[in-house]
Design a protein around this motif. Structure first.
Motif, PDB file in Angstrom:
ATOM      1  N   LYS A 309       0.761  -1.145   0.002  1.00  0.00           N
ATOM      2  CA  LYS A 309       0.101   0.017  -0.081  1.00  0.00           C
ATOM      3  C   LYS A 309       0.736   1.096  -0.026  1.00  0.00           C
ATOM      4  N   ARG A 314      -4.180   3.526   6.203  1.00  0.00           N
ATOM      5  CA  ARG A 314      -5.361   2.809   6.372  1.00  0.00           C
ATOM      6  C   ARG A 314      -6.216   2.966   5.213  1.00  0.00           C
ATOM      7  N   PRO A 315      -6.786   1.596   4.654  1.00  0.00           N
ATOM      8  CA  PRO A 315      -7.827   1.938   3.516  1.00  0.00           C
ATOM      9  C   PRO A 315      -9.101   2.581   4.287  1.00  0.00           C
ATOM     10  N   ARG A 316      -9.672   3.329   3.539  1.00  0.00           N
ATOM     11  CA  ARG A 316     -10.926   3.971   3.656  1.00  0.00           C
ATOM     12  C   ARG A 316     -12.037   3.734   2.628  1.00  0.00           C
ATOM     13  N   ALA A 317     -13.228   3.706   3.427  1.00  0.00           N
ATOM     14  CA  ALA A 317     -14.430   3.159   2.622  1.00  0.00           C
ATOM     15  C   ALA A 317     -14.724   4.134   1.505  1.00  0.00           C
ATOM     16  N   SER A 345      -5.982   1.955  -2.899  1.00  0.00           N
ATOM     17  CA  SER A 345      -4.482   1.687  -2.652  1.00  0.00           C
ATOM     18  C   SER A 345      -3.599   2.638  -3.359  1.00  0.00           C
TER      19      SER A 345
ATOM     20  N   TYR B  88     -10.928  -3.892   0.439  1.00  0.00           N
ATOM     21  CA  TYR B  88     -11.432  -2.624   0.128  1.00  0.00           C
ATOM     22  C   TYR B  88     -13.135  -2.425  -0.101  1.00  0.00           C
ATOM     23  N   THR B  90     -16.504  -2.239   1.408  1.00  0.00           N
ATOM     24  CA  THR B  90     -17.481  -2.256   2.688  1.00  0.00           C
ATOM     25  C   THR B  90     -18.518  -3.565   2.711  1.00  0.00           C
ATOM     26  N   GLN B  93     -21.026  -3.000   0.060  1.00  0.00           N
ATOM     27  CA  GLN B  93     -20.348  -3.218  -1.206  1.00  0.00           C
ATOM     28  C   GLN B  93     -20.047  -4.830  -1.464  1.00  0.00           C
ATOM     29  N   ASP B 125     -21.493   0.406   6.272  1.00  0.00           N
ATOM     30  CA  ASP B 125     -20.474   1.259   5.427  1.00  0.00           C
ATOM     31  C   ASP B 125     -18.965   1.425   5.865  1.00  0.00           C
ATOM     32  N   LEU B 127     -15.013  -0.870   6.340  1.00  0.00           N
ATOM     33  CA  LEU B 127     -14.474  -1.898   5.828  1.00  0.00           C
ATOM     34  C   LEU B 127     -14.120  -3.098   6.660  1.00  0.00           C
ATOM     35  N   GLU B 130     -12.095  -3.028   9.819  1.00  0.00           N
ATOM     36  CA  GLU B 130     -12.835  -2.280  11.136  1.00  0.00           C
ATOM     37  C   GLU B 130     -13.670  -3.350  11.787  1.00  0.00           C
TER      38      GLU B 130
END
Lengths: 594, 243
Positions: A309, A314-317, A345, B88, B90, B93, B125, B127, B130
């Motif tokens: 990455k 940290r990945p975000r929605a 990413s 990636y 949610t 999704q 919503d 990922l 979390e």
């Protein structure tokens, strides 16, 4: 205590070597080692011969100056930016780099903070020594930089050690300021402002010199090197760049006497840095623990086969790239999923900032040369540079792009079991997975083609290259681009399903010569397949254009050739996809990854 | 309905599963048990179409897995021991993605009720990174149930769940069976078999040792003794050690 630390380092190193040698009993490591050894011998160790005539020597000396200048400017800029970044965005608790095991054993041990700092410096030295030797071979293989490799290696050691000490000093100072000073933010603003002022002064003085300097001959390496020498010796810059001149002095030295003289101030500066680091009392423990946890998590993710990455954030929605209807071809679901994954990413805030910085630095760096060149002759120098850049981008997109953009079957390897329970034929699943990277690489190729088509304008000097021919050629190349990208993407995915054990080992970002060799083999395979795939289409295109242009003219001939090329590429892509899907259906990870 | 005939799985010279035959009817829950290395996971992976069988046939809802894998897979759901999710995507999704793959046209209402049933509404919503392990497991279940499968495979379904999660998972398995699904689950936990399974298949070194209802298998290994525990039966049937 230092004896115990040395024991730990040296014993670990010995065991690592024994482990690496013993695992060469497995063919994938043996072949990888052999490939890497051959590469290092032929590419790095064998110094290339070049003619020793006076004119050739002058030319290579000029090339050497330019190479070294770019190297030094690049390294210095990176170092400055890294230090600036540490001040702009300091970690919540700045710390030093220790492994989790080192923290578990050493932090509770009865040793002082100073001893821990020494341990950290000592650990870094092993890596710095290795890197210095490697860099000396890497950047001096043509011999035109003068001097000898031992001096270059020591030069690199000085550069890397000073930078390492400076970064450690920065982190310790930040940790100390955060804890002790109420004016932590003010300190940071002041330091960042000083760095920005310094950079601005360097850029402004360089531009001013370029403006005032007499028109130079930039058509040759010798002329450009003369300009660089004069720039570096100009009065304000000479003093402004003094710290960097000291650090790079041993590296630049061309003889033993010059080297010895350069080492004195360099070692003094190094000693000052050492004094700074070893005498800064700062609470680095918590920051070091956080840093170690972060690195361990990244290592675990790499070993699990997750894609790197960029930026490490940290990945975000995020919302999907387009609304996904439950109706329609299921392949589109994979395109949607993988584009979404790419956005997270690749397009994070740090990546965008880095890109802006690169563009900014390139434009600033090229400005003086362009100004001086335009004053010298007034010829258009921008267009050839842009065209060359686009051509390089296109080649890199085709050859290296598939290794970088990997949001396809490779990224989903950990989820292979789930993918295989989906009610889809293997080829459809593979097709869906390859769509997203194909789209990205195709867009990159289209951008290159578009820019070249707009810029390349011979203005009537080449009779047959009419606007019509240019547009037709660009459209034909653009239509072939997606299929070329698709075929290129089949290659690494095919390697993955064919040799999952090899692939898993190479993607883990584990170090070692054998890993390097495996990646090298994959790269060569990519290149070979690219040539094999392009050869029939290329031959057909040449034959058709040659035969048809006399009858129908250049433009229609290119169109006919394009039709033939597309037919061949579609056929190749279909065969590759059918094979890849079949192999994926038979893939048994539990049996293959051993 | 699951129909297995002469299922054999070989890895090179090693035979992991040998000539396995059994049937699981709608409403039945078959527990696959055996010591480590007995061939449970290989069997489940062959049944779910993840790896091809070396010999024999597997029919899922009347479709031969080797002849028409797409139709067979459309009827099944597989839940691995470790929740496998896309980093990636949610929760919501994930459901949209699976709906498109399985062609579940009006999935929104079903997704809403599944999220509510599995207590994932508030996490719709976010990922997977979390989510707790239990919640990830729930998301995997929601994805698996979205296309209303008639055949379900669970590999160690209770791994990593807290006591409340374990109870809910057991209830969920029993409810799906009651609704008409044919279920196969593999587990080391014998109390799970007693509470959930209608049938049991004991494997040892890839061979079938016993198959039948719990009462039938108990009778087979009790040697006429009364009140023999399932644990004792398991030890007698398998020798109790790893293979």
């Amino acid at each position: 205590m230092i004896g115990a630390l040395l024991y730990l380092r040296l014993t670990s190193l010995r065991n690592l070597v024994v482990y690496r040698v013993s695992r060469m009993r497995q063919p994938k490591y043996l072949v990888g080692t052999a490939a890497a050894a051959a590469y290092f011998y032929f590419v790095l160790l064998r110094r290339s011969a070049f003619p020793r005539t006076p004119s050739a020597t002058a030319l290579f000396s000029g090339v050497g100056t330019i190479t070294m200048t770019f190297l030094c400017v690049g390294f210095s800029t990176l170092a400055l930016l890294r230090v600036a970044y540490a001040w702009i965005s300091p970690a919540e608790k700045p710390g030093l780099r220790f492994s989790e095991a080192e923290i578990a054993f050493l932090f509770p041990a009865p040793v002082t903070r100073k001893t821990l700092i020494h341990f950290r410096l000592l650990s870094a030295q092993l890596a710095i020594l290795f890197t210095s030797v490697l860099m000396a071979f890497l950047f001096n293989r043509f011999g035109y930089l003068g001097g000898n490799r031992a001096m270059r290696a020591v030069g690199w050691w000085v550069i890397l050690s000073t930078f390492d000490l400076h970064l450690n000093g920065t982190n310790l100072t930040l940790a100390r300021l955060r804890e002790k000073s109420s004016a932590f933010v003010a300190w940071r603003v002041a330091v960042v402002a000083a760095i920005a002022l310094y950079l601005a002064a360097v850029v402004w003085l360089t531009a001013a010199f370029a403006k005032a300097a007499p028109p130079g001959d930039f058509s040759s390496a010798i002329g450009a090197s003369g300009f660089i020498h004069a720039l570096m010796d100009s009065s304000p810059l000479r003093w402004l760049l003094l710290p960097f001149r000291i650090v790079f002095g041993p590296y630049f030295a061309s003889g033993f006497r010059e080297f010895g003289m350069a080492m004195i101030p360099a070692l003094l500066l190094l000693a000052l840095h050492y004094y700074w680091v070893s005498n800064t009392e700062a609470p680095f423990e918590e920051g070091s623990i956080a840093l170690a946890e972060k690195r361990a998590a990244a290592k675990a993710a790499a070993l699990a086969g997750e894609s790197p990455k960029i930026g490490g954030s940290r990945p975000r929605a995020r919302s999907g790239p387009f609304p996904l209807s439950p109706k329609g071809p299921p392949e589109i679901a994979f395109l949607w999923k993988n584009l979404l994954s790419m956005r997270s990413s690749l397009l994070n805030r740090r990546m965008v900032l880095i890109s802006i910085w690169v563009v900014f630095c390139l434009s600033i760096g090229l400005r003086p040369l362009l100004m001086a060149r335009s004053r010298g002759g007034g010829a258009d120098v921008v267009s050839p540079i842009v065209v060359m850049f686009c051509a390089m981008l296109a080649v890199y997109t085709l050859l290296l792009g598939p290794q970088v953009v990997r949001q396809d079957l490779r990224n989903d390897l950990p989820n292979a079991d789930i993918l295989k329970t989906y009610p889809l034929e293997g080829w459809r699943l593979a097709f869906g997975e390859l769509l997203a990277p194909t789209v990205i690489l195709t867009l990159s190729l289209w951008l290159s083609i578009l820019v070249c088509a707009v810029i390349i304008d011979p203005g009537g000097s080449i009779g047959w290259l009419t606007p019509g021919v240019r547009v037709t050629t660009a459209l034909c190349m653009a239509s072939a681009a997606p299929f070329l990208c698709f075929i290129q993407l089949i290659v690494p995915n095919a390697i993955m399903v064919l040799l999952p054990g090899w692939y898993q080992a190479s993607r883990s970002r584990a170090g070692g010569i054998e890993m390097f060799g495996q990646r090298l083999i994959f790269g060569v395979a990519q290149l070979l397949v690219a040539l094999l795939a392009a050869a029939p289409a290329g031959c057909a295109a040449v034959l058709i254009i040659f035969a048809a242009q006399w009858v129908v003219g250049a433009g229609p001939a290119i169109g006919l050739a394009c039709a033939a090329v597309l037919t061949i590429l579609v056929g190749e892509a279909a065969v590759g996809l059918w094979w890849l899907g079949g192999r994926f259906e038979k893939l048994d990870l539990s049996a293959d990854i051993r | 309905m699951i129909e297995v005939e002469g299922l054999t799985k070989r890895y090179g010279a090693f035979t992991a599963v040998r000539g396995l035959s059994f049937t699981v009817r709608p409403g039945e829950v078959l527990g696959l048990v055996g010591p480590n290395g007995a061939g449970k996971t290989s069997t489940l992976r062959c049944l779910a179409g993840i790896i091809p069988a070396s010999e024999g046939s597997v029919r899922i809802a009347g479709n031969d897995l080797a002849v028409d894998p797409v139709a067979a897979k459309r009827a099944l759901a597989f839940f691995p021991d470790e929740p496998r999710l896309f980093d990636y995507l949610t929760v919501r999704q994930h459901l949209a993605f699976v709906a498109r793959i399985y062609g579940v046209v009006h999935y929104e209402d079903l997704a809403r009720s599944l999220l509510a049933e599995l207590e994932l509404v508030e996490k719709a919503d976010v990922l997977p990174g979390e989510l707790s392990r239990g919640m990830k497991q729930k998301l995997v279940i929601a994805c698996g149930l979205l296309h209303s499968p008639s055949v379900i495979f669970f590999d160690e379904p209770l791994t990593g769940l807290d006591p409340l999660g374990i109870r809910r998972m057991k209830d969920s398995i029993v409810r799906r069976a009651r609704d008409g699904a044919a279920i196969v689950l593999s587990s080391h936990l014998l109390h799970l078999l007693e509470e959930v399974c209608t049938h049991v298949l004991i494997l040892k070194k890839g061979d079938k040792v016993a198959v039948g209802t719990l009462a039938e298998v108990s009778t087979q290994f009790s040697n006429g003794e009364p009140n023999v525990s399932l644990e004792e039966i398991f030890i007698r049937a398998t020798g109790g050690s790893e293979t």
